[in-house]
Design a protein around this motif. Sequence first.
Motif: not given
Length: 310
Positions: A225-242
């Motif tokens: 569940t670490h975001p670097h294995a499961s990015p859906l678990r990242a706290e925020s996805l704001a600021g990512l590129p198009p």
Amino acid sequence: MPLHPEIAADLALAAARGEPPLKELSAQAARARAEAEPRVAGAPVKAVETIALPVKSGTIAARVYRPFGDSDALPGIVYIHGGGWVLCSLDTHDNICRNLAASVGAVVVSVDYRMAPEHRFPVASDDCLAAVRWIAAHASDLGIDPARLIVGGDSAGGNLSAVTALRIRDEGGPALAGQMLIYPVTDDIAAGHPSYVEFADGFGLTADDMAWFWDHYVPDPTERTHPHASPLRAESLAGLPPTLLLTAGCDVLRDEGEAYAGRLAAAGVMLDFHRYEGLHHGCAGDYGRLRAVTPFFEHIVAWARAIFRL
């Protein structure tokens, strides 16, 4: 929606070979089988070169595809191949990279990151981050415009691309013009997404295959569940590129990919999302062989050209 008839017939031919499932194979045997699979030749390109990229504790290989043309500052695509973090190589995805270089008009750099089980999580992610940073720093030597650089990949490569974009956001650059996520892995297999049940078997990639991949890449369930294995678990996805995010309608990974698309949209990320009904996991590699895949691949090309303003 059921499988497209052309896809269904192709999968039926594959099933008729009666090959053992991944769960009955070692990583080495599975790799040998993947490398031996027949592949469609990719489009002609101007030049192909293999280079070495520095990473922690050594170097990895990368293959640079240059399209026809005379420009010294073309857009660039860092491509990260799929294969469940265990299988596949620069060779298995050669056709995809050639087709992208030729159709988009970009320099494509395909990254040969280190794979599990010899190199488990987070080595592949560390390699991909190091690769993107090196390519950005040496863009002029590669004939790439550093202001027009995207990262992308399919399946596990889509996972590593999403994670790389997150880490670039959080760990100090370089700036990316976009991320290209092709039926990506975005969540822990234990999350219980319904598509894992609906398409568990008979659609190419199986639920058992994904369990085998996760067991090799992240054997400790508490790390999945670490975001670097499961990015859906990242706290925020704001600021990512198009972002381009495409899913296949008949794929165990469909729902987690679409959940990621939903979170990207909610975070205000510029998003081009589409589900291609009737297609299956891995279809990008069938471009040029199966007509049903043509709109899928052409969507990727159109998005990239728009991002690059070509």
